[in-house]
Structure formats: C-alpha cells, structure tokens
Design a protein around this motif. Structure first.
Motif, short mmCIF file in Angstrom:
data_model
loop_
_atom_site.label_atom_id
_atom_site.label_comp_id
_atom_site.label_asym_id
_atom_site.label_seq_id
_atom_site.Cartn_x
_atom_site.Cartn_y
_atom_site.Cartn_z
N ILE A 241 0.83 -1.20 0.00
CA ILE A 241 0.00 0.00 0.00
C ILE A 241 0.87 1.26 0.00
CG2 ILE A 241 -1.68 1.32 1.33
CD1 ILE A 241 -2.82 -1.30 2.33
N LYS A 242 1.96 1.24 0.82
CA LYS A 242 2.85 2.40 0.89
C LYS A 242 3.54 2.62 -0.46
CE LYS A 242 6.74 4.28 3.50
NZ LYS A 242 7.70 4.04 4.61
N ARG A 243 4.00 1.54 -1.07
CA ARG A 243 4.67 1.66 -2.36
C ARG A 243 3.69 2.17 -3.43
NH1 ARG A 243 6.57 -2.94 -2.48
NH2 ARG A 243 5.04 -4.02 -3.81
N TYR A 244 2.47 1.67 -3.37
CA TYR A 244 1.45 2.11 -4.33
C TYR A 244 1.18 3.61 -4.19
CZ TYR A 244 -3.15 2.70 -6.46
OH TYR A 244 -4.21 3.15 -7.21
N LEU A 245 1.06 4.09 -2.93
CA LEU A 245 0.80 5.52 -2.70
C LEU A 245 1.99 6.37 -3.17
CD1 LEU A 245 -0.91 5.42 0.81
CD2 LEU A 245 -1.99 5.83 -1.40
N GLN A 246 3.22 5.87 -2.93
CA GLN A 246 4.40 6.61 -3.37
C GLN A 246 4.42 6.72 -4.90
OE1 GLN A 246 7.54 4.34 -1.54
NE2 GLN A 246 7.63 5.67 0.27
N GLU A 247 4.09 5.62 -5.57
CA GLU A 247 4.05 5.64 -7.02
C GLU A 247 3.00 6.62 -7.52
OE1 GLU A 247 3.35 1.62 -8.05
OE2 GLU A 247 5.42 0.95 -7.71
N GLU A 248 1.83 6.65 -6.85
CA GLU A 248 0.79 7.57 -7.24
C GLU A 248 1.23 9.02 -7.05
OE1 GLU A 248 -2.59 7.10 -8.43
OE2 GLU A 248 -1.52 5.29 -9.04
N MET A 249 1.93 9.29 -5.94
CA MET A 249 2.40 10.65 -5.67
C MET A 249 3.45 11.07 -6.69
SD MET A 249 0.72 11.94 -3.20
CE MET A 249 1.76 13.35 -2.81
N GLU A 250 4.36 10.16 -7.05
CA GLU A 250 5.38 10.48 -8.05
C GLU A 250 4.73 10.76 -9.40
OE1 GLU A 250 8.60 10.95 -7.84
OE2 GLU A 250 8.57 10.67 -5.67
N SER A 251 3.72 9.96 -9.74
CA SER A 251 3.01 10.17 -11.00
C SER A 251 2.30 11.52 -11.01
CB SER A 251 2.00 9.04 -11.22
OG SER A 251 1.24 9.26 -12.38
N LEU A 252 1.68 11.86 -9.87
CA LEU A 252 1.00 13.15 -9.77
C LEU A 252 1.99 14.30 -9.86
CD1 LEU A 252 -1.64 14.68 -9.27
CD2 LEU A 252 -1.25 14.41 -6.81
N LYS A 253 3.15 14.14 -9.22
CA LYS A 253 4.19 15.18 -9.27
C LYS A 253 4.67 15.40 -10.69
CE LYS A 253 8.77 16.23 -7.39
NZ LYS A 253 9.87 15.75 -6.50
N THR A 255 3.03 14.80 -13.41
CA THR A 255 1.94 15.43 -14.17
C THR A 255 1.90 16.94 -13.93
OG1 THR A 255 0.62 13.41 -14.08
CG2 THR A 255 -0.55 15.44 -14.56
N ILE A 256 2.03 17.33 -12.66
CA ILE A 256 2.00 18.76 -12.32
C ILE A 256 3.18 19.49 -12.95
CG2 ILE A 256 2.20 20.41 -10.42
CD1 ILE A 256 0.64 18.43 -8.69
N GLN A 257 4.38 18.87 -12.92
CA GLN A 257 5.55 19.50 -13.51
C GLN A 257 5.38 19.66 -15.02
OE1 GLN A 257 8.73 16.93 -12.22
NE2 GLN A 257 9.06 18.06 -10.30
N ALA A 258 4.81 18.64 -15.65
CA ALA A 258 4.59 18.72 -17.09
C ALA A 258 3.60 19.83 -17.43
CB ALA A 258 4.07 17.37 -17.61
N GLN A 259 2.55 19.96 -16.61
CA GLN A 259 1.59 21.02 -16.84
C GLN A 259 2.21 22.39 -16.64
OE1 GLN A 259 -1.61 19.97 -14.17
NE2 GLN A 259 -2.62 18.64 -15.68
N SER A 260 3.09 22.51 -15.64
CA SER A 260 3.77 23.80 -15.39
C SER A 260 4.64 24.19 -16.59
CB SER A 260 4.64 23.69 -14.13
OG SER A 260 3.83 23.44 -12.99
#
Length: 283
Positions: A241-253, A255-260
């Motif tokens: 679960i922790k690894r899954y959440l970390q992967e989701e956070m990295e993916s979200l990060k 995405t945000i950087q690409a949008q910026s």
C-alpha cells in the motif's frame, strides 16, 4: 373479499378486454375451458381464482405469473427476445436449502451453452454463505476474467449474484450497476445501461477505459444476475500500500511539472505574439 392474487388476475382480465384481446368475459372463460358463471363469481369477488385457471391463463394469454404472485413486473410476458418464463436449475443440500452454484472460468463457455441441461449445473461446485440475504432467492457465483473491470474487480475475484427474472429485466436493471450477463456464447461482468424499452438492448460498459462500450440485443441475453458482493483473493500488505501511494504521488508530481512546463511555454508564445509588451514597458 377476494385475495390479492385474485385481484391481480381480475386486473389482467380487465386489461385484456380494454385492449380488445377478448370480446367478453364469456369468451375469456370459454377459451380457458372454464364455466362463464364461475368466472363471473370471481370477477364479483365472491370466490378466488384456482391454480388451474391461472395455469391456463399463463398458457393462453401469457399472463405474467411473477406479476400475479408478487405484483412486480408487467402484467403480461413479452414475446420479444429472452423475456420468457424459464426454468432455472438449482442445487439443494440435505436440508433442502438452496446452495450457491459457482461457475469458474473454465466452465463459463459451457455454462452459456448448457443452461437447459440440469446435469451440467448440478456438477458445478457449490457453497453457502451465512448471511440471511443469500438464503432468499437464487444465487450464483462467477469468476472474474481479464482486466476489463479494473480497478473495481480484478481477475481471480469472484462475484456473488442474485437472479433477475426475465420478465423483470426492463424494470429491475438499473443504470451503472454491475451485472453478470449470460449471452448465447459468453459470460461477462459489466456495468449495464438499460435500453430495453427504447431499443430492446442493454449497453455494457467496462470500468477500464481501454475497453469500449458495446450493446447486446435482448434476444441474445439468456440470464441476468445482479452482483451483490465480491470475494477477492487479493489482500495488499502495508508495504504494498505504501509503495502504491508513493508511485501515485510520483506520477501526480510528474503530471504537475509537465503542466507547469506547458503553461510556461504557452506564456512565452503569447508574449511573442503580442510583441513582448513587457519588454516595451521596461524601455
């Protein structure tokens, strides 16, 4: 005062007369090999309808027995597609309690083809659940195959379902709920959208957006089962679960950087199109 079954029978009789499918109560009685005088007593509420008269009415006028006994569904059985009365094979234990029949993936193709063979159904594995809701009505369990319903259902999950009578499909199948649909060639687990009244079909959708929605005609549907619960062999550990959440956070990060970067590039393009007004102000 007649009982509720008799009252529904009388409503069906009156509907047949309103639709001019029978000219008179006398004709109705004679077509069912029943005495007109006795039918008159039933219509006046002085006696109750007999089982034999109900049986003949179902046979001759396709009065819906589900409506007669429960008040649910249409008064008459549809002659279109698969909405006809069917005999469903069940399996019971030594105490005459109905068991839940499980249809594993290897048996699903055969299940779609052998619905009328009681021996095939009786040879499938069965089990019971302690919850009272699984003691009422007929239930089946089906294996989930493939990834079309992820992230709701995963391959290897089992869904426990309750049977929906064909005469109730139009009124009971609710949009966006998950059902097991048994066609003439396959068993699928999908979200259904009810188009029976307008187009005589169901639209089936997957939770995995990779799979496109498609329609299945009413005539190709053999059984519909409402998914009430799932049994899943997957139980993630805290580390997963922790690894899954970390992967989701990295993916979200990411995405945000690409949008910026996209927004920054867009601002530069706008400034160039406008002739760099910011630089002119500085001069």
């Amino acid at each position: 005062m007649s009982n509720i079954v008799t009252q529904r029978f009388v409503k069906c009789h009156n509907k047949l007369k309103e639709d001019n499918k029978v000219r008179s109560s006398r004709q109705f009685a004679l077509s069912l090999d029943y005495l007109p005088q006795s039918l008159s007593e039933i219509l006046k509420g002085r006696r109750d309808v007999t089982i034999e008269l109900l049986r003949k009415s179902v046979e001759v006028y396709r009065i819906n027995p589900v409506y007669i006994y429960t008040g649910e569904g249409p008064m008459f059985m549809s002659e279109q597609g698969g909405q006809e009365l069917r005999v469903l094979t069940i399996v019971t234990d030594g105490q005459d309690e109905e068991r839940i029949v499980h249809v594993p993936v290897p048996a699903q193709a055969g299940y779609a083809e052998e619905l009328t063979d009681p021996t095939f159904i009786q040879e499938l594995p069965t089990f019971s659940l302690p919850d009272y809701k699984y003691k009422v009505g007929t239930h089946r369990a089906f294996d989930v195959a493939g990834d079309s319903m992820e992230p709701t259902l995963f391959e290897g999950d089992k869904v426990v379902c309750s049977y929906i009578e064909p005469t109730l499909w139009e009124s009971s199948i609710k949009d966006s709920y998950v059902y097991v649909i048994v066609t003439r060639a396959d068993v699928v687990v999908k979200r259904a959208y009810n188009m029976i009244k307008e187009r005589q079909c169901l639209e089936l959708r997957s939770d995995n957006s990779y799979y496109a929605p498609y329609k299945v005609s009413l005539g190709d549907i053999r059984e519909v089962w409402y998914v009430r619960a799932k049994i899943s062999p997957f139980l993630p550990s805290p580390q997963n679960i922790k690894r899954y959440l970390q992967e989701e956070m990295e993916s979200l990060k990411d995405t945000i950087q690409a949008q910026s970067r996209t927004i920054e590039a867009l601002n530069q393009t706008i400034q160039q199109v406008l002739g760099n007004p910011l630089d002119e102000k500085k001069l």
